[in-house]
Scaffold this motif. Structure first.
Motif, PDB file in Angstrom:
ATOM      1  N   SER A   1      -7.570  -8.247  -9.813  1.00  0.00           N
ATOM      2  CA  SER A   1      -8.782  -7.440  -9.864  1.00  0.00           C
ATOM      3  C   SER A   1     -10.017  -8.340  -9.886  1.00  0.00           C
ATOM      4  N   LEU A   2      -9.935  -9.428 -10.621  1.00  0.00           N
ATOM      5  CA  LEU A   2     -11.039 -10.386 -10.659  1.00  0.00           C
ATOM      6  C   LEU A   2     -11.263 -11.011  -9.281  1.00  0.00           C
ATOM      7  N   GLU A   3     -10.174 -11.317  -8.585  1.00  0.00           N
ATOM      8  CA  GLU A   3     -10.279 -11.847  -7.219  1.00  0.00           C
ATOM      9  C   GLU A   3     -11.020 -10.845  -6.332  1.00  0.00           C
ATOM     10  N   ARG A   4     -10.686  -9.581  -6.503  1.00  0.00           N
ATOM     11  CA  ARG A   4     -11.320  -8.536  -5.710  1.00  0.00           C
ATOM     12  C   ARG A   4     -12.811  -8.448  -6.021  1.00  0.00           C
ATOM     13  N   SER A   5     -13.166  -8.605  -7.294  1.00  0.00           N
ATOM     14  CA  SER A   5     -14.578  -8.520  -7.677  1.00  0.00           C
ATOM     15  C   SER A   5     -15.386  -9.670  -7.101  1.00  0.00           C
ATOM     16  N   LYS A   6     -14.736 -10.812  -6.900  1.00  0.00           N
ATOM     17  CA  LYS A   6     -15.408 -11.974  -6.324  1.00  0.00           C
ATOM     18  C   LYS A   6     -15.531 -11.870  -4.811  1.00  0.00           C
ATOM     19  N   GLY A   7     -14.848 -10.882  -4.240  1.00  0.00           N
ATOM     20  CA  GLY A   7     -14.883 -10.714  -2.791  1.00  0.00           C
ATOM     21  C   GLY A   7     -13.896 -11.591  -2.059  1.00  0.00           C
ATOM     22  N   THR A   8     -12.968 -12.200  -2.789  1.00  0.00           N
ATOM     23  CA  THR A   8     -11.986 -13.082  -2.156  1.00  0.00           C
ATOM     24  C   THR A   8     -10.700 -12.354  -1.792  1.00  0.00           C
ATOM     25  N   MET A   9     -10.657 -11.035  -2.069  1.00  0.00           N
ATOM     26  CA  MET A   9      -9.484 -10.236  -1.721  1.00  0.00           C
ATOM     27  C   MET A   9      -9.954  -8.841  -1.333  1.00  0.00           C
ATOM     28  N   SER A  10      -9.384  -8.323  -0.275  1.00  0.00           N
ATOM     29  CA  SER A  10      -9.762  -6.982   0.158  1.00  0.00           C
ATOM     30  C   SER A  10      -9.091  -5.926  -0.715  1.00  0.00           C
ATOM     31  N   LYS A  11      -9.668  -4.749  -0.691  1.00  0.00           N
ATOM     32  CA  LYS A  11      -9.094  -3.625  -1.439  1.00  0.00           C
ATOM     33  C   LYS A  11      -7.688  -3.313  -0.939  1.00  0.00           C
ATOM     34  N   ASP A  12      -7.491  -3.367   0.372  1.00  0.00           N
ATOM     35  CA  ASP A  12      -6.178  -3.075   0.943  1.00  0.00           C
ATOM     36  C   ASP A  12      -5.129  -4.084   0.498  1.00  0.00           C
ATOM     37  N   HIS A  13      -5.497  -5.364   0.462  1.00  0.00           N
ATOM     38  CA  HIS A  13      -4.546  -6.379   0.007  1.00  0.00           C
ATOM     39  C   HIS A  13      -4.246  -6.194  -1.482  1.00  0.00           C
ATOM     40  N   PHE A  14      -5.273  -5.918  -2.273  1.00  0.00           N
ATOM     41  CA  PHE A  14      -5.064  -5.671  -3.699  1.00  0.00           C
ATOM     42  C   PHE A  14      -4.073  -4.530  -3.896  1.00  0.00           C
ATOM     43  N   ARG A  15      -4.333  -3.430  -3.229  1.00  0.00           N
ATOM     44  CA  ARG A  15      -3.469  -2.258  -3.382  1.00  0.00           C
ATOM     45  C   ARG A  15      -2.057  -2.524  -2.857  1.00  0.00           C
ATOM     46  N   GLY A  16      -1.954  -3.271  -1.776  1.00  0.00           N
ATOM     47  CA  GLY A  16      -0.642  -3.596  -1.235  1.00  0.00           C
ATOM     48  C   GLY A  16       0.175  -4.459  -2.179  1.00  0.00           C
ATOM     49  N   ILE A  17      -0.463  -5.466  -2.749  1.00  0.00           N
ATOM     50  CA  ILE A  17       0.233  -6.368  -3.677  1.00  0.00           C
ATOM     51  C   ILE A  17       0.663  -5.606  -4.928  1.00  0.00           C
ATOM     52  N   ILE A  18      -0.261  -4.852  -5.504  1.00  0.00           N
ATOM     53  CA  ILE A  18       0.056  -4.094  -6.718  1.00  0.00           C
ATOM     54  C   ILE A  18       1.152  -3.072  -6.427  1.00  0.00           C
ATOM     55  N   GLY A  19       1.059  -2.399  -5.305  1.00  0.00           N
ATOM     56  CA  GLY A  19       2.090  -1.429  -4.935  1.00  0.00           C
ATOM     57  C   GLY A  19       3.452  -2.080  -4.785  1.00  0.00           C
ATOM     58  N   PHE A  20       3.458  -3.258  -4.170  1.00  0.00           N
ATOM     59  CA  PHE A  20       4.703  -4.006  -4.001  1.00  0.00           C
ATOM     60  C   PHE A  20       5.300  -4.364  -5.354  1.00  0.00           C
ATOM     61  N   LEU A  21       4.470  -4.891  -6.256  1.00  0.00           N
ATOM     62  CA  LEU A  21       4.955  -5.300  -7.578  1.00  0.00           C
ATOM     63  C   LEU A  21       5.379  -4.106  -8.424  1.00  0.00           C
ATOM     64  N   LEU A  22       4.627  -3.017  -8.352  1.00  0.00           N
ATOM     65  CA  LEU A  22       4.991  -1.828  -9.122  1.00  0.00           C
ATOM     66  C   LEU A  22       6.314  -1.236  -8.641  1.00  0.00           C
ATOM     67  N   GLY A  23       6.666  -1.496  -7.408  1.00  0.00           N
ATOM     68  CA  GLY A  23       7.937  -1.011  -6.875  1.00  0.00           C
ATOM     69  C   GLY A  23       9.146  -1.587  -7.592  1.00  0.00           C
ATOM     70  N   PHE A  24       8.955  -2.679  -8.306  1.00  0.00           N
ATOM     71  CA  PHE A  24      10.059  -3.293  -9.049  1.00  0.00           C
ATOM     72  C   PHE A  24      10.212  -2.722 -10.458  1.00  0.00           C
ATOM     73  N   ILE A  25       9.291  -1.884 -10.871  1.00  0.00           N
ATOM     74  CA  ILE A  25       9.374  -1.260 -12.192  1.00  0.00           C
ATOM     75  C   ILE A  25      10.144   0.042 -12.012  1.00  0.00           C
ATOM     76  N   THR A  26      11.406   0.019 -12.396  1.00  0.00           N
ATOM     77  CA  THR A  26      12.279   1.165 -12.130  1.00  0.00           C
ATOM     78  C   THR A  26      12.726   1.896 -13.395  1.00  0.00           C
TER      79      THR A  26
END
Length: 122
Positions: A64-89
């Protein structure tokens, strides 16, 4: 990356430090690196002690901090978080993660933090 994967998966290096940087490589331009990162997280999800679940709140904050600095797009943030949350079963992990993220609303200071936490909870 292969050496780091070996060290992490064999418990020779703690993953807490480099996990955010590694997770950002899910969107690496080199397909091989992207695939290696996906394999690493898949293998981590198979290990005991739920390392992805344990690292997710801090990883979320750092991304989220990376996103606030403008070094990560919203789509990449959401994709990464979605990918990681997929492992919480496990349901108990999901409930606990929701509690942890809700507690982070109290300490959030910026609008982007609220948005990113809300996205993770949705």
């Amino acid at each position: 990356l292969m050496v780091l994967m070996h060290l992490i998966l064999n418990d020779m290096v703690k993953i807490k430090g480099p996990i955010t940087e590694i997770s950002k490589r899910i969107y690496d331009e080199d397909f091989r690196i992207s695939e290696l990162v996906r394999i690493l997280f898949h293998e981590l999800s198979q290990k005991g002690k739920n390392p992805i679940y344990n690292l997710l709140p801090d990883t979320l904050s750092k991304l989220s901090l990376e996103r606030s600095k403008g070094t990560m797009s919203k789509d990449h943030f959401r994709g990464i978080i979605g990918f990681l949350l997929g492992f919480i079963t496990k349901e108990k992990h999901t409930e606990s993660l929701v509690e942890k993220l809700c507690h982070r609303f109290k300490t959030a200071e910026e609008e982007f933090q609220y948005r990113d936490l809300a996205y993770c909870l949705s």
